[in-house]
Design an enzyme around this catalytic site. Structure first.
Site, PDB file in Angstrom:
ATOM      1  N   LYS A 105       0.761  -1.256  -0.109  1.00  0.00           N
ATOM      2  CA  LYS A 105      -0.140  -0.051  -0.091  1.00  0.00           C
ATOM      3  C   LYS A 105       1.011   1.355  -0.059  1.00  0.00           C
ATOM      4  O   LYS A 105       2.015   1.090   0.669  1.00  0.00           O
ATOM      5  CB  LYS A 105      -0.994   0.186   1.227  1.00  0.00           C
ATOM      6  CG  LYS A 105      -2.091   0.793   0.979  1.00  0.00           C
ATOM      7  CD  LYS A 105      -3.112  -0.024   0.258  1.00  0.00           C
ATOM      8  CE  LYS A 105      -4.313   0.888   0.044  1.00  0.00           C
ATOM      9  NZ  LYS A 105      -5.458  -0.101  -0.445  1.00  0.00           N
TER      10      LYS A 105
HETATM   11  N1  LIG Z   1     -11.219   2.191  -4.704  1.00  0.00           N
HETATM   12  C1  LIG Z   1     -10.956   0.883  -4.497  1.00  0.00           C
HETATM   13  O1  LIG Z   1     -10.986   0.017  -5.828  1.00  0.00           O
HETATM   14  C2  LIG Z   1     -10.944   0.037  -3.307  1.00  0.00           C
HETATM   15  C3  LIG Z   1     -10.657  -1.293  -3.268  1.00  0.00           C
HETATM   16  C4  LIG Z   1     -10.723  -1.839  -2.142  1.00  0.00           C
HETATM   17  C5  LIG Z   1     -11.110  -1.151  -0.810  1.00  0.00           C
HETATM   18  N2  LIG Z   1     -11.363   0.070  -0.856  1.00  0.00           N
HETATM   19  C6  LIG Z   1     -11.577   0.763   0.296  1.00  0.00           C
HETATM   20  O2  LIG Z   1     -12.853   1.497   0.465  1.00  0.00           O
HETATM   21  C7  LIG Z   1     -13.019   2.598   1.078  1.00  0.00           C
HETATM   22  C8  LIG Z   1     -13.310   3.641   0.225  1.00  0.00           C
HETATM   23  O3  LIG Z   1     -12.429   3.750  -0.823  1.00  0.00           O
HETATM   24  P1  LIG Z   1     -12.952   4.712  -2.124  1.00  0.00           P
HETATM   25  O4  LIG Z   1     -12.002   4.130  -3.340  1.00  0.00           O
HETATM   26  O5  LIG Z   1     -14.351   4.581  -2.363  1.00  0.00           O
HETATM   27  O6  LIG Z   1     -12.334   6.042  -1.752  1.00  0.00           O
HETATM   28  P2  LIG Z   1     -12.980   7.557  -2.291  1.00  0.00           P
HETATM   29  O7  LIG Z   1     -12.098   8.573  -1.858  1.00  0.00           O
HETATM   30  O8  LIG Z   1     -13.531   7.427  -3.907  1.00  0.00           O
HETATM   31  O9  LIG Z   1     -14.565   7.838  -1.347  1.00  0.00           O
HETATM   32  C9  LIG Z   1     -14.589   7.837  -0.156  1.00  0.00           C
HETATM   33  C10 LIG Z   1     -15.932   8.187   0.386  1.00  0.00           C
HETATM   34  O10 LIG Z   1     -16.002   8.282   1.878  1.00  0.00           O
HETATM   35  C11 LIG Z   1     -16.555   9.503   2.286  1.00  0.00           C
HETATM   36  N3  LIG Z   1     -16.333   9.789   3.595  1.00  0.00           N
HETATM   37  C12 LIG Z   1     -15.162   9.791   4.170  1.00  0.00           C
HETATM   38  N4  LIG Z   1     -15.149  10.007   5.696  1.00  0.00           N
HETATM   39  C13 LIG Z   1     -16.555   9.850   5.830  1.00  0.00           C
HETATM   40  C14 LIG Z   1     -17.379   9.820   6.993  1.00  0.00           C
HETATM   41  N5  LIG Z   1     -16.843   9.784   8.365  1.00  0.00           N
HETATM   42  N6  LIG Z   1     -18.709   9.204   6.911  1.00  0.00           N
HETATM   43  C15 LIG Z   1     -19.216   9.375   5.766  1.00  0.00           C
HETATM   44  N7  LIG Z   1     -18.616   9.269   4.753  1.00  0.00           N
HETATM   45  C16 LIG Z   1     -17.135   9.676   4.762  1.00  0.00           C
HETATM   46  C17 LIG Z   1     -16.083  10.422   1.514  1.00  0.00           C
HETATM   47  O11 LIG Z   1     -16.830  11.878   1.337  1.00  0.00           O
HETATM   48  C18 LIG Z   1     -16.086   9.625   0.066  1.00  0.00           C
HETATM   49  O12 LIG Z   1     -17.520   9.694  -0.491  1.00  0.00           O
HETATM   50  C19 LIG Z   1     -11.473   2.847   1.729  1.00  0.00           C
HETATM   51  O13 LIG Z   1     -11.436   1.984   2.971  1.00  0.00           O
HETATM   52  C20 LIG Z   1     -10.835   1.944   0.696  1.00  0.00           C
HETATM   53  O14 LIG Z   1      -9.288   1.434   1.067  1.00  0.00           O
HETATM   54  C21 LIG Z   1     -11.127   0.981  -2.194  1.00  0.00           C
END
Ligand SMILES: NC(=O)c1ccc[n+]([C@@H]2O[C@H](COP(=O)([O-])OP(=O)(O)OC[C@H]3O[C@@H](n4cnc5c(N)ncnc54)[C@H](O)[C@@H]3O)[C@@H](O)[C@H]2O)c1
Length: 417
Positions: A105
């Site tokens: 990561k």
């Molecule tokens: N992008 C991927 O392919 C992927 C794959 C596996 C896991 N993840 C995990 O999924 C999670 C989200 O990733 P993402 O890529 O969607 O990120 P992103 O940046 O696209 O979206 C994150 C979202 O969470 C919201 N957010 C942040 N803090 C918050 C809170 N306290 N309450 C409510 N909403 C809140 C933000 O406003 C945003 O809408 C992370 O834990 C990431 O590690 C992402």
């Protein structure tokens, strides 16, 4: 995030899994620690002419089962222990769904909302330059995570390719389709969340159609999951992002909401008859069949686990549930699909993207979707079997399956030198 430490969380769950799964501990110390941690300082010229230096990391947890693999996070609270935990979860996740990758990561401590697009591009290129000796299609393959996306992957790809004097598409995944990305990658994590929900609901005699779902986070994972749930006739009754939440008992019009957000609208200003504004906590604790935390770590914790009113938790985010909350949910009979399985759709389709890049070939979207569902269905059957055999939660079963695979690979490979 207070005193919560996600790295302690992942190590403590690994310890429990070793005991419950009665796994030989001979090689365990190796997998508990990352193989390499790199800290970088990134000088970037701001549009004003000022020079700012950002801190960044790349933690390479394990490459026992294949090249290091894992996303890059841009966030103002990014720190080494968070990146270590996220890297370890990647190793476990790739082992759970049995794809030939290890785990890594990366992260930069920055609030990207405070940068212009040109500053973001310069920061990304400087970060790529700093970790360039570590990455490559058969070494370590970054991808998008929180606050990073296909555009940032395009800049990373270009920087790496420039430094190496050739087009190197396999160095990152989650790229735009026009730059050798895979069809279906952007929505893959959200799609995998929906597949996990479907598999769990079916196990308990339910269907996605008509099920009520609440989603925390409306970014790549939460936003795409919401759309796909909606298209599969589930009712998305509440969603939130960092600014707050909205709720509607008979289901939000997710297509219209997504379009509005895409055009720059604010979630909390969404106007739909019957929808009401609520807090982020209200979304987590609202009455629904499935709750999908899809934001950050430590969101379901000792303070709110007793207040949850769902039957199932499907972890779209990495590490959203603390060890203490896990125990509370288990005691309350709330069934949880763990992150290392439920959000694996992203890395599975990243694997497909990489396979297409290596073969210089391109698959259609339907093939990608079918293969994703196939891999997740097989993995789920193995987790259910382990959970029934060991009498443990699906999280514990996932860790047991992953650790067995990893430690067996370590054992037959033998220790260098
Ligand atoms: N992008 C991927 O392919 C992927 C794959 C596996 C896991 N993840 C995990 O999924 C999670 C989200 O990733 P993402 O890529 O969607 O990120 P992103 O940046 O696209 O979206 C994150 C979202 O969470 C919201 N957010 C942040 N803090 C918050 C809170 N306290 N309450 C409510 N909403 C809140 C933000 O406003 C945003 O809408 C992370 O834990 C990431 O590690 C992402």
């Amino acid at each position: 995030m207070g005193s919560y430490d996600p790295y302690e969380n992942v190590k403590s769950v690994m310890e429990q899994a070793m005991t419950i799964g009665k796994i030989d501990r001979a090689m365990f110390e190796i997998i508990k620690n990352p193989q390499r941690e790199t800290k970088v300082y990134l000088p970037v010229e701001m549009d004003s002419g000022e020079i700012r230096v950002f801190e960044g990391w790349r933690v390479q947890h394990s490459n026992i089962r294949g090249p290091f693999k894992g996303g890059v996070r841009y966030h103002q609270d990014c720190n080494l222990n968070e990146i270590r935990a996220l890297a370890a979860w990647m190793t476990l996740k790739c082992a759970v769904v049995n794809i030939p990758y290890g785990g890594a990561k990366g992260g930069v401590r920055v609030d990207p909302a405070t940068l212009s697009e040109r500053e973001l591009c310069r920061l990304t290129r400087r970060y790529t330059y700093a970790i360039e000796p570590l990455i490559g299609s058969d070494k370590d393959i970054p991808a998008p995570d929180v606050n990073t996306n296909a555009q940032i992957m395009a800049w990373m790809l270009d920087t790496y390719s420039m430094l190496n004097g050739r087009h190197c598409p396999g160095v990152v995944t989650g790229k735009p389709v026009e730059l050798s990305g895979s069809r279906g990658r952007t929505s893959a994590t959200g799609r995998g969340v929906v597949i996990s929900a479907k598999l769990i609901l079916e196990k308990y005699g339910r269907t996605l159609a008509g099920a009520t779902v609440a989603i925390q986070g409306f970014g790549n994972v939460g936003g795409n999951a919401a759309r796909i749930f909606h298209h599969q006739d589930a009712r998305v009754v509440a969603v939130s992002d960092i600014s707050g939440g909205i709720r509607k008992a008979d289901g939000l019009d997710i297509d219209a909401l997504s379009l509005y957000i895409e055009k720059g609208g604010k979630l909390t200003e969404w106007n739909e008859p019957g929808a009401e504004r609520v807090s982020c906590q209200d979304v987590l604790t609202c009455k629904c069949d499935a709750l999908v935390p899809a934001a950050l770590e430590n969101e379901i914790n000792e303070q709110n686990a007793d207040a949850l009113q769902c039957r199932f938790v499907i972890e779209g985010a990495n590490g959203p549930t603390t060890v203490e909350a896990d125990a509370i949910l288990e005691r309350r009979g709330i069934v949880l699909a763990p992150d290392v399985f439920a959000n694996s759709g992203g890395v599975i389709v990243s694997y497909f993207e990489w396979v297409q890049n290596v073969q210089e070939f391109s698959w259609d979207r339907d093939r990608v979707k079918l293969m994703l569902e196939d891999i997740m269905t097989q993995a789920f059957a193995i987790l259910m079997e382990e959970s029934e055999k060991s009498g443990c939660s699906l999280r514990m079963a996932a860790y047991i399956v992953a650790l067995r695979r990893l430690l067996y690979a370590e054992k037959i490979k033998g220790l260098f030198p």
